[in-house]
Enzyme design. Structure first.
Site, PDB file in Angstrom:
ATOM      1  N   LYS A 112     -13.476  48.399  34.425  1.00 38.01           N
ATOM      2  CA  LYS A 112     -13.124  48.445  35.527  1.00 38.01           C
ATOM      3  C   LYS A 112     -14.112  49.142  36.096  1.00 38.01           C
ATOM      4  O   LYS A 112     -14.449  48.504  37.614  1.00 38.01           O
ATOM      5  CB  LYS A 112     -11.910  48.994  35.440  1.00 38.01           C
ATOM      6  CG  LYS A 112     -10.810  48.786  36.714  1.00 38.01           C
ATOM      7  CD  LYS A 112      -9.514  49.289  36.951  1.00 38.01           C
ATOM      8  CE  LYS A 112      -9.600  51.133  37.524  1.00 38.01           C
ATOM      9  NZ  LYS A 112      -8.599  51.208  37.770  1.00 38.01           N
TER      10      LYS A 112
ATOM     11  N   ASP B  29      -7.730  45.546  37.898  1.00 37.28           N
ATOM     12  CA  ASP B  29      -6.969  46.524  38.412  1.00 37.28           C
ATOM     13  C   ASP B  29      -5.707  46.583  37.888  1.00 37.28           C
ATOM     14  O   ASP B  29      -5.283  44.709  37.816  1.00 37.28           O
ATOM     15  CB  ASP B  29      -7.325  46.938  39.581  1.00 37.28           C
ATOM     16  CG  ASP B  29      -6.564  46.699  40.663  1.00 37.28           C
ATOM     17  OD1 ASP B  29      -6.633  45.624  40.939  1.00 37.28           O
ATOM     18  OD2 ASP B  29      -6.936  46.828  42.233  1.00 37.28           O
TER      19      ASP B  29
END
Length: 264
Positions: A155, A173
């Site tokens: 991420k 996320d």
């Protein structure tokens, strides 16, 4: 680079819908063909671009290192909180060597408002040392290298690649994962698997901006506890329509303004 001043996204009608129904246990339909899912996903992605023309990275930065550090610090807190801390942080530690040689007590005090400041201090110091020892103090521009750094997963790496290096990446996320599951694009919970499945649906050139738009939509409209279904421009294509209020006036009151979008 500082984020541009946000503007209020346009209000779009939800379109004709059947009467509100109770969504299935999972909105993912295994009988939907890959072609149909791809077409639906791309129509939704185009609509998100209309709904959130101001979507952008909400972390303030001017260099890849600043974005990398800010993204690591954003875990378990808001971008708004990180942006309050980073001006002092970036001025005190201008490069990787400065982080590598940081006084822990001083660094922890600066990071305290972000929460989990001791663990984050360890990550930032370790990050500085790794960059100095293995990458000549520079942030690498490859996923394979970034994920070897302390505190950096896919991420964080995708945030840095997409926004500092112009390399397309999907930022999975909490908001992103929640929404693409509600959209019925995937039934996966694991972020890596979610990333892989969504990557098949959205053109690669759009991955970075698409991520920003989904995150904006999650913060403003499709909230975790009560989605503003009746005020959502994606309603006609969304199998989760009905998990939140469908009355347009009731739903409109749930939509947060850009100024409030970083509070969830």
């Amino acid at each position: 680079m500082s984020s541009p001043a946000p503007v209020q996204p346009p209000t779009r009608p939800a379109g004709r819908r059947a009467p509100a129904r109770r969504p299935a246990a999972t909105p993912f339909d295994p009988d939907e063909t890959p072609l149909a899912r791809t077409r639906r996903a791309r129509r939704m992605a185009r609509e998100l671009a209309v709904l959130h023309p101001d979507a952008h990275c909400e972390l303030d930065f001017t260099t890849p290192l600043e974005l990398l550090v800010a993204t690591v610090l954003s875990a378990q807190t808001t971008d708004k909180t990180v942006n309050k801390v980073t001006p002092r942080l970036f001025a005190r530690y201008p490069d990787a060597a400065a982080y590598a040689g940081a006084d822990r007590a001083e660094l922890e005090e600066i990071l305290r408002p972000t929460g989990f400041f001791r663990a984050k201090a360890s990550s930032v110091i370790g990050l500085g040392r790794a960059l100095v020892e293995r990458f000549d103090g520079e942030v690498p521009g490859r996923m394979a290298d970034l994920v070897t750094l302390p505190g950096v997963g896919r991420k964080t790496a995708n945030v840095v690649l997409g926004n500092a290096f112009g390399v397309p990446g999907l930022t999975v996320d909490t908001h992103f994962g929640r929404l693409v599951r509600r959209f019925g694009w995937t039934a996966e919970e694991d972020p890596v698997k979610v990333e892989a499945e969504v990557a098949e649906l959205v053109p690669k050139r759009d991955w970075t901006m698409f991520s920003h738009r989904v995150i904006f939509h999650g913060r403003r409209v499709c909230h975790a506890k009560k989605a503003a279904c009746g005020a959502c421009g994606l309603a006609r294509w969304c199998p989760s329509f009905g998990i939140g209020p469908t009355d347009p006036e009731v739903a409109a009151k749930l939509v947060t303004t850009p100024a409030a979008s970083d509070t969830e």
